[in-house]
Design a protein around this motif. Structure first.
Motif, short mmCIF file in Angstrom:
data_model
loop_
_atom_site.label_atom_id
_atom_site.label_comp_id
_atom_site.label_asym_id
_atom_site.label_seq_id
_atom_site.Cartn_x
_atom_site.Cartn_y
_atom_site.Cartn_z
N ILE A 78 72.95 28.37 58.52
CA ILE A 78 73.04 29.38 57.47
C ILE A 78 72.35 28.82 56.23
N TYR A 79 71.42 29.60 55.68
CA TYR A 79 70.65 29.17 54.52
C TYR A 79 70.80 30.20 53.40
N ASP A 80 70.83 29.70 52.16
CA ASP A 80 70.92 30.59 51.01
C ASP A 80 69.57 31.16 50.61
N THR A 81 68.50 30.39 50.83
CA THR A 81 67.17 30.85 50.42
C THR A 81 66.15 30.54 51.51
N ILE A 82 65.01 31.24 51.44
CA ILE A 82 63.92 30.96 52.37
C ILE A 82 63.42 29.54 52.18
N THR A 83 63.34 29.08 50.94
CA THR A 83 62.85 27.73 50.66
C THR A 83 63.69 26.66 51.35
N VAL A 84 65.00 26.82 51.30
CA VAL A 84 65.90 25.86 51.96
C VAL A 84 65.73 25.95 53.48
N ALA A 85 65.61 27.16 54.00
CA ALA A 85 65.42 27.34 55.45
C ALA A 85 64.14 26.66 55.91
N TYR A 113 66.05 33.98 60.95
CA TYR A 113 66.85 34.04 59.73
C TYR A 113 66.36 35.20 58.88
N ARG A 114 67.29 36.02 58.42
CA ARG A 114 66.96 37.17 57.58
C ARG A 114 67.41 36.91 56.16
N ASP A 129 66.03 44.25 45.23
CA ASP A 129 65.34 45.31 45.96
C ASP A 129 65.43 45.06 47.46
N PRO A 130 66.17 45.90 48.19
CA PRO A 130 66.29 45.71 49.64
C PRO A 130 64.94 45.70 50.36
N ALA A 131 63.93 46.34 49.77
CA ALA A 131 62.60 46.35 50.39
C ALA A 131 61.95 44.97 50.29
N ASP A 132 62.47 44.13 49.42
CA ASP A 132 61.95 42.78 49.23
C ASP A 132 62.71 41.82 50.14
N SER A 133 62.68 42.08 51.43
CA SER A 133 63.41 41.28 52.41
C SER A 133 62.44 40.61 53.36
N SER A 134 62.85 39.47 53.89
CA SER A 134 61.97 38.69 54.76
C SER A 134 62.73 38.18 55.97
N VAL A 135 61.94 37.83 56.99
CA VAL A 135 62.47 37.21 58.20
C VAL A 135 61.70 35.92 58.42
N VAL A 136 62.44 34.85 58.75
CA VAL A 136 61.82 33.57 59.11
C VAL A 136 62.08 33.36 60.60
#
Length: 102
Positions: A3-10, A50-51, A57-64
């Motif tokens: 579980i990651y809080d941010t994309i950077t940490v992931a 990871y999502r 903004d929900p449109a500002d979402s990413s998947v790793v």
């Protein structure tokens, strides 16, 4: 699964676990420009997904995606926005990503 809080940490943790190549989507495959490689859908596996939701903004979402391949015994990551790839890639590649995205 982590579980990651941010994309950077992931991305930092995945890198520390050997996922050190950066993949991009092409219409037919995943591309790694660093080593001039294309991986077709049957040549890679999605190990972890990871999502991340946008803060405002929900449109500002990413998947790793944490990706591995027996071709060259390599591991790397693909970062993509929700649904961004849908109209730009082959049905085979889309199917592979959607299985793990939903």
């Amino acid at each position: 699964m982590h579980i990651y809080d941010t994309i950077t940490v992931a991305l930092a943790d995945l890198d520390s676990r050997g996922y050190n190549l950066d993949f991009n989507l092409t219409p037919e495959a995943l591309e790694c420009k660093e080593i001039d490689l294309l991986l077709m859908p049957e040549e890679f596996e999605i190990d972890e997904v990871y999502r991340f939701e946008g803060m405002t903004d929900p449109a500002d979402s990413s998947v790793v995606y944490a990706i591995s391949s027996s071709v060259g015994n390599m591991k790397g990551v693909l970062v993509d926005g929700y649904g961004v790839y849908a109209e730009n890639v082959s049905p085979e590649l889309l199917d592979k990503l959607k299985i793990h995205h939903e």
